[in-house]
Design a protein around this motif. Structure first.
Motif, mmCIF file in Angstrom:
data_model
loop_
_atom_site.group_PDB
_atom_site.id
_atom_site.type_symbol
_atom_site.label_atom_id
_atom_site.label_comp_id
_atom_site.label_asym_id
_atom_site.label_seq_id
_atom_site.Cartn_x
_atom_site.Cartn_y
_atom_site.Cartn_z
ATOM 1 N N GLY A 257 -33.437 2.943 -10.864
ATOM 2 C CA GLY A 257 -32.697 1.804 -10.599
ATOM 3 C C GLY A 257 -31.272 1.323 -10.614
ATOM 4 N N VAL A 258 -30.656 2.670 -10.606
ATOM 5 C CA VAL A 258 -29.087 2.596 -10.623
ATOM 6 C C VAL A 258 -28.842 3.178 -9.375
ATOM 7 C CG1 VAL A 258 -27.079 3.370 -11.862
ATOM 8 C CG2 VAL A 258 -29.001 2.577 -13.203
ATOM 9 N N SER A 259 -27.589 2.685 -8.844
ATOM 10 C CA SER A 259 -27.223 3.115 -7.473
ATOM 11 C C SER A 259 -25.833 3.438 -7.734
ATOM 12 C CB SER A 259 -27.387 2.241 -6.340
ATOM 13 O OG SER A 259 -27.069 3.039 -5.283
ATOM 14 N N VAL A 260 -25.276 4.975 -7.460
ATOM 15 C CA VAL A 260 -24.159 5.300 -7.778
ATOM 16 C C VAL A 260 -23.406 6.291 -6.736
ATOM 17 C CG1 VAL A 260 -23.937 5.012 -10.246
ATOM 18 C CG2 VAL A 260 -24.519 7.368 -9.196
ATOM 19 N N PRO A 261 -22.249 6.202 -6.578
ATOM 20 C CA PRO A 261 -21.887 7.198 -5.391
ATOM 21 C C PRO A 261 -21.695 8.619 -6.009
ATOM 22 C CG PRO A 261 -19.965 5.953 -6.292
ATOM 23 C CD PRO A 261 -21.098 5.550 -6.978
ATOM 24 N N ARG A 262 -21.834 9.653 -5.178
ATOM 25 C CA ARG A 262 -21.690 10.915 -5.352
ATOM 26 C C ARG A 262 -20.195 11.128 -6.089
ATOM 27 N NH1 ARG A 262 -23.567 15.017 -1.037
ATOM 28 N NH2 ARG A 262 -25.716 14.020 -1.590
ATOM 29 N N GLU A 263 -20.341 11.942 -7.190
ATOM 30 C CA GLU A 263 -18.810 12.209 -7.699
ATOM 31 C C GLU A 263 -18.227 13.363 -7.015
ATOM 32 O OE1 GLU A 263 -19.366 12.152 -11.812
ATOM 33 O OE2 GLU A 263 -19.776 10.185 -11.967
ATOM 34 N N THR A 264 -16.837 13.505 -6.948
ATOM 35 C CA THR A 264 -16.218 14.644 -6.209
ATOM 36 C C THR A 264 -16.591 15.852 -6.989
ATOM 37 O OG1 THR A 264 -14.358 14.509 -7.923
ATOM 38 C CG2 THR A 264 -14.197 13.272 -5.878
ATOM 39 N N ASP A 265 -17.093 16.262 -8.509
ATOM 40 C CA ASP A 265 -17.523 17.437 -8.682
ATOM 41 C C ASP A 265 -19.147 17.592 -8.674
ATOM 42 O OD1 ASP A 265 -18.049 15.489 -10.792
ATOM 43 O OD2 ASP A 265 -17.268 16.718 -12.133
ATOM 44 N N ALA A 266 -19.814 16.829 -7.903
ATOM 45 C CA ALA A 266 -21.146 16.883 -7.826
ATOM 46 C C ALA A 266 -21.641 18.356 -7.271
ATOM 47 C CB ALA A 266 -21.851 16.085 -6.692
ATOM 48 N N ARG A 267 -22.787 18.962 -7.870
ATOM 49 C CA ARG A 267 -23.095 20.152 -7.682
ATOM 50 C C ARG A 267 -24.473 20.284 -7.223
ATOM 51 N NH1 ARG A 267 -21.338 21.941 -13.143
ATOM 52 N NH2 ARG A 267 -22.988 22.882 -13.586
ATOM 53 N N GLN A 268 -25.175 21.401 -6.679
ATOM 54 C CA GLN A 268 -26.428 21.428 -6.131
ATOM 55 C C GLN A 268 -27.114 22.375 -6.982
ATOM 56 O OE1 GLN A 268 -27.151 22.154 -1.933
ATOM 57 N NE2 GLN A 268 -29.231 21.669 -2.143
ATOM 58 N N VAL A 269 -26.411 23.625 -7.495
ATOM 59 C CA VAL A 269 -27.075 24.599 -8.089
ATOM 60 C C VAL A 269 -26.404 24.463 -9.576
ATOM 61 C CG1 VAL A 269 -27.072 26.985 -8.579
ATOM 62 C CG2 VAL A 269 -27.042 26.206 -6.310
ATOM 63 N N VAL A 270 -27.070 24.332 -10.694
ATOM 64 C CA VAL A 270 -27.121 24.058 -12.269
ATOM 65 C C VAL A 270 -27.805 24.835 -12.980
ATOM 66 C CG1 VAL A 270 -26.271 21.686 -11.491
ATOM 67 C CG2 VAL A 270 -28.627 22.035 -12.165
ATOM 68 N N GLU A 271 -27.393 24.792 -14.211
ATOM 69 C CA GLU A 271 -28.252 25.457 -15.181
ATOM 70 C C GLU A 271 -29.488 24.978 -15.652
ATOM 71 O OE1 GLU A 271 -27.117 28.672 -16.608
ATOM 72 O OE2 GLU A 271 -25.979 28.581 -14.775
ATOM 73 N N PRO A 272 -30.381 25.439 -16.138
ATOM 74 C CA PRO A 272 -31.437 24.935 -16.699
ATOM 75 C C PRO A 272 -31.168 23.986 -17.914
ATOM 76 C CG PRO A 272 -32.200 27.259 -16.400
ATOM 77 C CD PRO A 272 -30.590 27.072 -16.209
ATOM 78 N N GLY A 273 -31.656 22.836 -18.067
ATOM 79 C CA GLY A 273 -31.405 21.751 -19.089
ATOM 80 C C GLY A 273 -30.180 20.885 -18.584
ATOM 81 N N THR A 274 -29.799 21.017 -17.307
ATOM 82 C CA THR A 274 -28.698 19.983 -17.078
ATOM 83 C C THR A 274 -29.319 18.721 -16.949
ATOM 84 O OG1 THR A 274 -27.348 21.897 -15.914
ATOM 85 C CG2 THR A 274 -27.091 19.822 -15.227
ATOM 86 N N VAL A 275 -28.527 17.711 -17.279
ATOM 87 C CA VAL A 275 -29.074 16.170 -16.935
ATOM 88 C C VAL A 275 -27.947 15.940 -15.667
ATOM 89 C CG1 VAL A 275 -28.995 13.867 -17.688
ATOM 90 C CG2 VAL A 275 -29.147 15.899 -19.189
ATOM 91 N N ALA A 276 -28.712 15.632 -14.730
ATOM 92 C CA ALA A 276 -28.080 15.485 -13.393
ATOM 93 C C ALA A 276 -28.618 13.886 -12.591
ATOM 94 C CB ALA A 276 -28.329 16.520 -12.286
ATOM 95 N N PHE A 277 -27.723 13.299 -11.820
ATOM 96 C CA PHE A 277 -28.093 12.223 -11.259
ATOM 97 C C PHE A 277 -28.221 12.238 -9.582
ATOM 98 C CE2 PHE A 277 -28.001 7.964 -9.518
ATOM 99 C CZ PHE A 277 -28.807 7.322 -10.385
ATOM 100 N N TRP A 278 -29.324 12.254 -9.125
ATOM 101 C CA TRP A 278 -29.515 12.510 -7.685
ATOM 102 C C TRP A 278 -29.129 11.247 -7.093
ATOM 103 C CZ3 TRP A 278 -34.875 12.204 -4.980
ATOM 104 C CH2 TRP A 278 -34.771 12.618 -3.686
ATOM 105 N N THR A 279 -28.046 11.129 -6.473
ATOM 106 C CA THR A 279 -27.607 10.092 -6.030
ATOM 107 C C THR A 279 -28.214 9.416 -4.498
ATOM 108 O OG1 THR A 279 -25.911 11.036 -4.711
ATOM 109 C CG2 THR A 279 -25.232 10.164 -6.746
ATOM 110 N N ASP A 280 -29.201 10.416 -3.986
ATOM 111 C CA ASP A 280 -29.759 10.326 -2.607
ATOM 112 C C ASP A 280 -31.063 9.418 -3.126
ATOM 113 O OD1 ASP A 280 -27.828 11.510 -1.474
ATOM 114 O OD2 ASP A 280 -28.764 13.290 -0.953
ATOM 115 N N GLY A 281 -31.371 9.538 -4.377
ATOM 116 C CA GLY A 281 -32.838 8.955 -4.671
ATOM 117 C C GLY A 281 -32.468 8.038 -5.766
#
Length: 124
Positions: free
Chosen positions: A47-71
């Motif tokens: 329910g939160v909408s935020v812009p993509r940050e400049t250091d956003a990444r597509q490939v991450v380590e297992p266990g990373t907490v990420a925010f998918w801005t597109d969804g």
């Protein structure tokens, strides 16, 4: 800053970095949503909408907490997704990296599509 992510079969805590995305998410807590699975990733609407940050990444380590801005979703990868190359955790698109799960990320394998997931802030 720490959060607890709970579902009927278990829970994990996560340590979050102080980022603009983290601050927005914390304001929305506690929240409950229906889990979705995509390969070895669990994600759910915040329910939160935020812009993509400049250091956003597509490939991450297992266990990373990420925010998918597109969804507008929290994305919790613990292994390969359908678009991964080899064993990498490749998210659907670049995501804002917020922190790391504490404990064993593979516990997320017990989350089933449609399970209710609760996210709340934890002190300490």
């Amino acid at each position: 800053m720490r959060i607890r992510i709970s579902w009927h079969a278990g829970h994990l805590t996560a340590a979050l970095d102080d980022t603009p995305t983290t601050q927005m998410l914390l304001k929305a807590l506690p929240l409950t949503a229906s889990a979705h699975t995509w390969g070895e990733e669990v994600y759910f609407d915040t329910g939160v909408s935020v812009p993509r940050e400049t250091d956003a990444r597509q490939v991450v380590e297992p266990g990373t907490v990420a925010f998918w801005t597109d969804g507008d979703a929290l994305a919790l990868p613990y292994g390969p997704t359908p678009i991964s190359r080899g064993d990498e955790c490749r998210l659907a698109s670049p995501c804002n990296v917020m922190g790391r799960l504490e404990g064993e990320p593979r516990l997320l394998a017990t989350v089933r599509d449609g399970d209710p997931v609760r996210v709340e802030r934890v002190d300490g």
